[in-house]
Design a protein around this motif. Structure first.
Motif, short mmCIF file in Angstrom:
data_model
loop_
_atom_site.label_atom_id
_atom_site.label_comp_id
_atom_site.label_asym_id
_atom_site.label_seq_id
_atom_site.Cartn_x
_atom_site.Cartn_y
_atom_site.Cartn_z
N LYS A 118 -3.10 5.76 -1.60
CA LYS A 118 -3.18 4.54 -2.22
C LYS A 118 -3.44 2.93 -2.10
N GLU A 119 -4.54 2.38 -2.56
CA GLU A 119 -5.50 1.53 -2.29
C GLU A 119 -3.94 0.16 -2.13
N ARG A 120 -4.29 -1.04 -0.86
CA ARG A 120 -3.35 -2.01 -1.07
C ARG A 120 -4.09 -3.02 -2.31
N GLU A 121 -2.44 -3.43 -3.36
CA GLU A 121 -2.62 -3.79 -4.15
C GLU A 121 -1.92 -5.43 -3.99
N ARG A 134 0.81 -1.23 0.06
CA ARG A 134 -0.28 0.06 -0.43
C ARG A 134 1.45 1.47 0.36
N ARG A 165 -6.29 -11.55 -4.95
CA ARG A 165 -7.57 -10.58 -4.28
C ARG A 165 -7.22 -10.35 -2.73
N ALA A 166 -6.53 -9.18 -1.88
CA ALA A 166 -6.26 -9.13 -0.12
C ALA A 166 -7.66 -10.07 0.67
N SER A 167 -8.92 -10.56 -0.01
CA SER A 167 -10.02 -10.73 0.37
C SER A 167 -10.24 -11.94 0.74
#
Length: 122
Positions: A42-45, A38, A105-107
């Motif tokens: 910005k968003e976590r990528e 991150r 994906r982080a999820s």
């Protein structure tokens, strides 16, 4: 699984750095291990992952420059040809590798390390 990331620091553009993530707790060998980052604002990528069978995947932005690997209780991210845009807090993550997801994906991950800061000077 408990995760402890380390190895961040300040490096010049074009330089290299190796991040480590130590895993402890319940089974590790059946898990997929990933690195995310991150950057400020910005968003976590997704950066990279390594599956329980050793197969790896990389974000397009780091492919060819970064390399992920694992051993019995650690996962590593070797970063070379670093660019200023690689500067971020890097997080390691873990999840049981069910074989169903692609784990970009982080999820998809349920255990996270605390993050380690990488700064790249131009």
């Amino acid at each position: 699984v408990q995760l402890q990331a380390s190895g961040g620091g300040l490096v010049q553009a074009g330089g290299s750095l190796r991040l480590s993530c130590a895993a402890s707790g319940r089974t590790f060998s059946g898990n997929v291990m990933g690195w995310f980052r991150r950057a400020p604002g910005k968003e976590r990528e997704f950066v990279a992952n390594v599956r329980r069978g050793g197969r790896t995947a990389y974000a397009a932005s780091v492919r060819g420059r970064f390399s992920i690997s694992r051993d019995n209780a650690n996962v590593y991210l070797y970063m070379s040809s670093l660019k200023p845009e690689d500067a971020a807090v890097y997080y390691c993550a873990s999840a049981w590798d069910s074989g169903v997801y692609v784990y970009t994906r982080a999820s998809d991950f349920d255990s996270w390390g605390q993050g380690t800061l990488v700064t790249v000077s131009s």
